[in-house]
Design an enzyme around this catalytic site. Structure first.
Site, short mmCIF file in Angstrom:
data_model
loop_
_atom_site.label_atom_id
_atom_site.label_comp_id
_atom_site.label_asym_id
_atom_site.label_seq_id
_atom_site.Cartn_x
_atom_site.Cartn_y
_atom_site.Cartn_z
N ASN A 116 42.13 63.48 51.39
CA ASN A 116 42.80 63.51 50.09
C ASN A 116 41.83 63.33 48.93
O ASN A 116 42.16 63.63 47.78
CB ASN A 116 43.91 62.44 50.03
CG ASN A 116 43.36 61.04 50.12
OD1 ASN A 116 42.67 60.68 51.09
ND2 ASN A 116 43.65 60.20 49.14
N HIS A 117 40.61 62.86 49.20
CA HIS A 117 39.62 62.72 48.13
C HIS A 117 38.74 63.95 47.98
O HIS A 117 37.92 63.99 47.04
CB HIS A 117 38.74 61.48 48.36
CG HIS A 117 39.38 60.21 47.91
ND1 HIS A 117 39.09 59.62 46.70
CD2 HIS A 117 40.31 59.43 48.51
CE1 HIS A 117 39.82 58.51 46.57
NE2 HIS A 117 40.56 58.38 47.65
N ASP A 137 34.75 70.48 30.33
CA ASP A 137 33.55 71.14 30.85
C ASP A 137 32.62 70.15 31.56
O ASP A 137 31.51 70.51 31.95
CB ASP A 137 32.80 71.85 29.73
CG ASP A 137 32.32 70.88 28.64
OD1 ASP A 137 32.63 69.67 28.73
OD2 ASP A 137 31.65 71.34 27.70
N ASP A 152 37.51 62.41 53.35
CA ASP A 152 37.13 61.35 52.41
C ASP A 152 35.65 61.02 52.50
O ASP A 152 35.25 59.88 52.73
CB ASP A 152 37.99 60.10 52.64
CG ASP A 152 39.34 60.20 51.93
OD1 ASP A 152 39.70 61.31 51.51
OD2 ASP A 152 40.05 59.18 51.83
N HIS A 181 33.39 57.59 52.12
CA HIS A 181 33.51 57.23 50.71
C HIS A 181 32.17 56.94 50.04
O HIS A 181 31.98 55.90 49.40
CB HIS A 181 34.44 56.03 50.56
CG HIS A 181 35.89 56.40 50.57
ND1 HIS A 181 36.44 57.27 49.66
CD2 HIS A 181 36.91 56.02 51.39
CE1 HIS A 181 37.73 57.42 49.92
NE2 HIS A 181 38.04 56.69 50.97
N ASP A 206 37.41 65.95 28.70
CA ASP A 206 36.08 66.55 28.81
C ASP A 206 36.13 67.65 29.87
O ASP A 206 35.60 67.53 30.96
CB ASP A 206 35.07 65.46 29.19
CG ASP A 206 33.67 66.01 29.42
OD1 ASP A 206 33.36 67.09 28.87
OD2 ASP A 206 32.91 65.38 30.17
N ASP A 263 33.35 59.41 16.18
CA ASP A 263 31.96 59.77 16.47
C ASP A 263 31.02 58.86 15.68
O ASP A 263 30.48 59.23 14.64
CB ASP A 263 31.74 61.25 16.09
CG ASP A 263 30.31 61.70 16.30
OD1 ASP A 263 29.60 61.05 17.11
OD2 ASP A 263 29.89 62.68 15.66
N SER A 309 30.83 67.73 30.57
CA SER A 309 29.53 67.54 29.93
C SER A 309 29.22 66.07 29.69
O SER A 309 28.09 65.73 29.33
CB SER A 309 29.52 68.28 28.59
OG SER A 309 30.49 67.73 27.70
#
Length: 740
Positions: A240-241, A655, A208, A181, A653, A693, A657
């Protein structure tokens, strides 16, 4: 003389008897002292695990909710469907031309000022060792080398079977490590204590590798580098992670984008490809099976060996249903991830007042007429609409008493056509990645995690006998000692991330297997600070951290707790019994904690064994408000929803970014408005985006997103207070009129 000689002897016996009694008293005291410490440790452990698993349930419900919305949204164009599928559904596998685009590492130049490690391919042992040393010095690997390693790792993993078969005949021993982790210190300590990988020293890392810790990408680079250097001696299982959907919530996506701002999107896309090619299990000498989570009563090794693992991109629940079917998950029971009373999603942006200033030119915009009218309309409609939708995807407000199977009948499930794999294959993989052992016989849905199952000793025995296995090694669960045997020592849990919850909370461990296949456990503490603490100091430190997290959880549900307390306070005295307090808290939080044992740490002031619950809630608020300059009721909502809000932000989000563009915002709002039957134009949605914004850069960042939620909730609470005051004034006026 006889009597004279017996007197000293009698005196010696008396002294011996007194010393013996003193030793017994000391022993009793010490045993009680240790027993009390152990009780505190177990309660602390229960707190950490309950909060962790509650977060996993939220993750599953969150994605079920969005998947439901997408399935019931009729797009106006093909681009809209593609855009939404990109956000909320499984990404399809990349074709070769697309792979070249995302893995075009050769076009990325390494500047002269770069001080990190330089790599050349094929990798040599010195390169892998250099990575370890560089990361110890907190240096960062250049994006070109990251993509190059990922490209080579993918090519290698594609050649591997679903179940790796190893033999102790080729190595002196095989070392099996559990969850890391993102904790680099633990990996470095394992290599320091056990030795670096070599032809004589094989390793299996059981999934994991990422999330939660701050050095996940560094761990992956080291593991992939050694895998490429020693392909026959170094092996990785999927956990699972290793799942891009899970990474959205638990930190890995955020870590990659923070460390690689320019090429982060390419790296994340390549990681998604690499993760789905990781082997599912490892078999040592045909006798020891290693899987990340465990097994179920349906686990079929023959089917696992044959299925196309790379098509199962995520083991989160992504199954499409016909529109006429209701997606009801009665097996999941806990409070909704967004409070139904707060009406914060999806109506919240409509309650923001427009901000004047420069406008983005990305979408033609115009001012929204009658903003207040739209806001009132949404407030009236969104509650019933979202309650209905939440109920359809299992967001029940009340805990279901009877524990039902987690998965709906197969007859109600469509194949996971987005992934090109049928439900049975998907479930095979989900079970071995998410399941946990239980002491009771049988196999049932793992409603605590929200995925996988609980499997009992009889399920383990049947699996071992069917495949002539000796025992099972799995990870997936943090254990106080770093390991734990169960099912008559037929199941061994190995967890390698020490200090997982808090410094001193647990040891890490790994297991070494020789030709006799007898497990030799090695425990450790990677953090040197733990060695200077006494057992009492260590437990007190961890307990304090756990109680602080629990108080935050209690504060986040203050409103619901107040309602639960009032249901026990039939006379309206503001006092309830301590047993009623315990029952009320459990009815709201559903954490399954020993509240009566924890009560002395959480309830400090009582009157005749009665608790004044309003004062107790006020004290909770003061404790949190001392660190935050926010209104109490508002802070409560933020505490309750921050993790989900951050996950929603990363989903929108698409993409990665780190910013929500106005186009992404427009698409998600068309999804919500379609579900709520609200007719709102693109220009109006654009105006809403501009109102969030705040810095007017044409995008919405995470701080603006959270601030918008805070302002909306504040507006709602103020309106609610005003309605309450008007109601009280009206009631008072009527009473006065009646008197006169």
């Amino acid at each position: 003389m006889g009597s004279g000689s017996s007197t000293p002897h009698h005196f010696v016996l008396q002294k011996a008897e007194s010393a013996f009694k003193a030793a017994v008293l000391i022993q009793r005291w010490y045993r009680r002292y240790i027993a009390r410490l152990e009780m505190r440790r177990r309660c602390t452990w229960s707190i950490f695990q309950s909060i962790e698993y509650a977060g996993q349930q939220d993750q599953v419900k969150l994605h079920d909710f969005f998947s439901y919305l997408v399935d019931h949204f009729t797009p106006s164009s093909h681009n809209e469907r593609s855009f939404l599928s990109c956000m909320f559904t499984e990404k399809r596998l990349l074709k070769d031309p697309e792979m070249e685009k995302y893995c075009d590492y050769e076009s990325i130049e390494v500047p002269d000022c770069y001080t990190g490690p330089h790599l050349s391919f094929p990798l040599l042992p010195d390169h892998a060792t250099a990575l370890v040393e560089a990361f110890k010095q907190k240096k960062q690997l250049h994006a070109r080398y990251v993509l190059n390693i990922l490209h080579e790792a993918r090519s290698h993993l594609m050649q591997l079977p679903n179940i790796n078969r190893l033999s102790t005949g080729y190595s002196e021993e095989i070392t099996v490590c559990g969850d890391l982790h993102g904790q680099l210190d633990d990996l470095i300590f394992i290599f320091y204590k056990n030795g670096l990988p070599s032809p004589e020293r094989s390793y299996v890392f059981n999934g994991d590798f990422v999330d939660r810790g701050k050095d996940s990408i560094e761990i992956l680079m080291i593991l992939f580098a050694f895998m490429l250097v020693y392909p026959k001696e170094f092996h990785l299982n999927r956990g699972n992670h290793e799942d891009h959907i899970v990474n959205l919530r638990y930190g890995f996506t955020k870590e990659v984008m923070h460390k690689y701002k320019v090429n982060g999107k390419k790296i994340l896309k390549m990681l998604q490809e690499v993760f789905c090619w990781l082997p599912l299990a490892t078999l040592i000498d045909g006798k020891v099976l290693i899987t990340h989570g465990g097994i179920s009563d349906k686990t079929n090794l023959e089917l696992l060996e044959k299925l196309e693992r790379h098509k199962i991109i995520s083991t989160m629940k992504y199954t499409k249903k016909p529109e006429k079917e209701k997606l009801v998950e009665e097996g999941r029971s806990s409070s909704p991830w967004f409070p139904l009373k707060s009406r914060s999603v999806p109506s919240s942006p409509l309650r923001l007042s427009p901000q004047k200033g420069s406008r983005s030119a990305s979408i033609p915009c115009s001012f929204i007429p009658n903003r207040k009218e739209i806001s009132k309309r949404v407030r009236k409609s969104v509650q019933l609409e979202l309650e209905k939708c939440w109920q359809q995807v299992g967001f029940s407000e009340f805990k279901i008493q009877e524990e039902l199977p987690f998965f709906p009948p197969e007859s109600e499930l469509d194949p996971c056509d987005l992934q090109g794999v049928d439900y049975e294959e998907w479930k095979q993989v989900a079970d071995i990645l998410w399941s946990d052992p239980m002491p009771q016989e049988g196999c049932k849905a793992n409603t605590v995690r929200g995925e996988g199952c609980y499997f009992g000793p009889n399920v383990t025995e049947q699996m071992l006998q069917k495949h002539s296995l000796q025992f099972l090694i799995r990870s997936h669960e943090c254990k106080p000692e770093g390991y734990e045997f169960c099912h008559n020592r037929k199941v061994l849990t190995i967890f390698s991330a020490s200090n997982y919850y808090e410094v001193g909370s647990n040891r890490g461990a790994y297991v070494k297997l020789g030709r006799d296949l007898i497990p030799h456990i090695v425990q450790y503490q990677a953090n040197k600070a733990t060695h200077t603490l006494t057992m009492r100091q260590r437990i007190s430190r961890v307990e304090e951290s756990a109680l602080r997290a629990l108080r935050e959880k209690l504060f986040a549900h203050s409103s619901s707790l107040l309602g639960a307390f009032k249901s026990y306070d039939l006379d309206g005295t503001n006092f309830i019994t301590l047993s009623d307090w315990s029952a009320a808290v459990e009815s709201v939080l559903h954490l399954g904690l020993p509240w009566r044992v924890l009560r002395p740490q959480l309830v400090t002031h009582t009157t005749n064994n009665m608790l004044e619950y309003t004062s107790w809630l006020d004290d909770l608020a003061k404790e949190q408000l001392s660190h935050e300059n926010i209104q109490s009721s508002l802070l409560e909502v933020l505490y309750r929803n921050r993790s989900n809000l951050e996950t929603i932000f990363r989903i929108i989000d698409s993409d990665h970014s780190g910013l929500i563009s106005f186009d992404e915002f427009r698409q998600i709002w068309k999804l919500f408005s379609s579900h709520m039957n609200i007719d709102i134009s693109d220009e109006s949605i654009c105006d809403l985006a501009r109102s969030i914004d705040f810095n007017k850069d044409g995008n919405i960042d995470i701080n603006e997103f959270l601030e918008a939620f805070r302002l909306v909730e504040q507006s709602y609470l103020e309106d609610k207070d005003l309605e309450l005051k008007n109601s009280e004034t009206s009631h008072s006026s009527c009473s006065s009129h009646g008197i006169h």
